[in-house]
Write a protein that holds these residues in place. Sequence first.
Motif, PDB file in Angstrom:
ATOM      1  N   GLU A   1       0.844  -1.197   0.000  1.00  0.00           N
ATOM      2  CA  GLU A   1       0.000   0.000   0.000  1.00  0.00           C
ATOM      3  C   GLU A   1       0.877   1.243   0.000  1.00  0.00           C
ATOM      4  OE1 GLU A   1      -3.526  -0.029   2.698  1.00  0.00           O
ATOM      5  OE2 GLU A   1      -2.614  -1.905   3.390  1.00  0.00           O
ATOM      6  N   LEU A   2       0.609   2.138  -0.926  1.00  0.00           N
ATOM      7  CA  LEU A   2       1.226   3.460  -0.930  1.00  0.00           C
ATOM      8  C   LEU A   2       0.251   4.363  -0.196  1.00  0.00           C
ATOM      9  CD1 LEU A   2       3.529   5.296  -1.930  1.00  0.00           C
ATOM     10  CD2 LEU A   2       2.206   5.636  -4.029  1.00  0.00           C
ATOM     11  N   GLN A   3       0.703   4.936   0.911  1.00  0.00           N
ATOM     12  CA  GLN A   3      -0.196   5.706   1.769  1.00  0.00           C
ATOM     13  C   GLN A   3       0.282   7.141   1.921  1.00  0.00           C
ATOM     14  OE1 GLN A   3       0.119   3.278   5.341  1.00  0.00           O
ATOM     15  NE2 GLN A   3      -1.761   2.201   4.799  1.00  0.00           N
ATOM     16  N   GLU A   4      -0.680   8.041   1.987  1.00  0.00           N
ATOM     17  CA  GLU A   4      -0.379   9.446   2.277  1.00  0.00           C
ATOM     18  C   GLU A   4      -0.812   9.731   3.709  1.00  0.00           C
ATOM     19  OE1 GLU A   4      -0.743  13.905   0.421  1.00  0.00           O
ATOM     20  OE2 GLU A   4      -2.208  12.411  -0.223  1.00  0.00           O
ATOM     21  N   ILE A   5       0.113  10.255   4.477  1.00  0.00           N
ATOM     22  CA  ILE A   5      -0.165  10.629   5.858  1.00  0.00           C
ATOM     23  C   ILE A   5      -0.505  12.109   5.862  1.00  0.00           C
ATOM     24  CG2 ILE A   5       0.752  10.782   8.202  1.00  0.00           C
ATOM     25  CD1 ILE A   5       2.848   8.664   7.295  1.00  0.00           C
TER      26      ILE A   5
END
Length: 146
Positions: A115-119
């Motif tokens: 998963e590529l996640q944006e915080i």
Amino acid sequence: MSGRRMALAALSALAATTVFTVPAGATVFEQGISVHPEAHIAKDGAVTLSGTYHCEQASPVGAMQIKATVEQDGSRLSIGAGEVVCDGTEREWVAHAPAFVRGSVHPGHATVTGELQEIHLSPNLMPRSVATVAQDTQDVEVHEER
């Protein structure tokens, strides 16, 4: 409300629904991630998962991260990958779990999700929320290094 405004409101609602119902496996805003078909257990017992990713610069109040999860025989192990560089270039990602947190991962068939996640950060730079912007799930073969 005039007919024109009502039609515009309906079109806007439809467009918003379309934008926010992108399937989990799809890429969003030219961002993507993939999982390599093999995972490895080192001689010391550490687990390594890998793949590729590409992304554009995160929002000014956010950061990007990669989370990799291996599922095998009903158990799950989630680990983070190193630094994420978002410049539109396709790059490799590698996630390592040391032997002491490896859980029950063993040689054989497993499922890995990257998963590529944006915080999203609050004004005081504390994490406020995490959004998955790209995801890939693959059946992999876990090999033990000899």
